[in-house]
Design a protein around this motif. Structure first.
Motif, short mmCIF file in Angstrom:
data_model
loop_
_atom_site.label_atom_id
_atom_site.label_comp_id
_atom_site.label_asym_id
_atom_site.label_seq_id
_atom_site.Cartn_x
_atom_site.Cartn_y
_atom_site.Cartn_z
N VAL A 32 0.41 3.01 -6.13
CA VAL A 32 0.16 1.87 -5.25
C VAL A 32 0.48 0.56 -5.97
O VAL A 32 1.09 -0.34 -5.39
CB VAL A 32 -1.31 1.87 -4.75
CG1 VAL A 32 -1.64 0.62 -3.97
CG2 VAL A 32 -1.58 3.11 -3.92
N CYS A 33 0.09 0.47 -7.23
CA CYS A 33 0.36 -0.74 -8.02
C CYS A 33 1.86 -0.95 -8.17
O CYS A 33 2.37 -2.06 -8.00
CB CYS A 33 -0.27 -0.64 -9.40
SG CYS A 33 -2.06 -0.58 -9.37
N SER A 65 3.37 -2.08 -4.91
CA SER A 65 3.08 -3.51 -4.69
C SER A 65 3.99 -4.38 -5.53
O SER A 65 4.51 -5.39 -5.06
CB SER A 65 1.62 -3.82 -5.02
OG SER A 65 0.75 -3.10 -4.20
#
Length: 141
Positions: free
Chosen positions: A53-54, A57
């Motif tokens: 997810v990081c 992003s």
């Protein structure tokens, strides 16, 4: 929660450590896992946030025009305020979708009324035509 670093100027490793208190070895970018310097308007992820997810992003923020605008906003308003502004903006977009639906419905109703008035006009003209034919028939007989 992962942390992303945004800078509006380029820093060497030592200057970055002195001014920000963060060792450059903790930062990674989308294109470089171990940078030698922090480049202006490039998002860097601190190494404690290595989840998918990081990274996703970080990939979304790596567009230069987005990063430059986001960096300017973050420096102007601060990180916490920027998150609040983002939340407000997201809610306004949701409201706009609802308003578009409502306005489309009103527009459709108005168009329906317009089309209906067109049909009424045709009926009126047909009746006038029949009346004229009737008058012509009466005069000719």
């Amino acid at each position: 929660m992962s942390e992303i670093i945004l800078c509006n100027r380029t820093y060497s490793a030592s200057v970055f450590k002195n001014e920000c208190g963060i060792g450059i070895e903790l930062a990674s970018s989308l294109t470089c896992a171990n940078p030698d310097m922090i480049i202006a308007n490039t998002p860097y992820l601190l190494k404690n946030g290595n989840s998918a997810v990081c990274k996703a992003s970080l990939a979304k923020l790596s567009n230069p025009s987005i990063t430059k605008n986001l960096t300017s906003l973050a420096l102007s308003f601060g990180g916490d305020n920027l998150i609040s502004l983002s939340s407000i903006s997201s809610q306004l977009q949701e409201y706009n979708v609802g308003l578009m639906g409502a306005s489309t419905s009103v527009y459709a109703n108005r168009m329906g009324g317009f089309v209906g008035s067109g049909r009424d006009r045709e009926r009126f003209l047909n009746r006038i035509s029949l009346f004229n034919e009737l008058l012509w028939f009466i005069k000719s007989s």
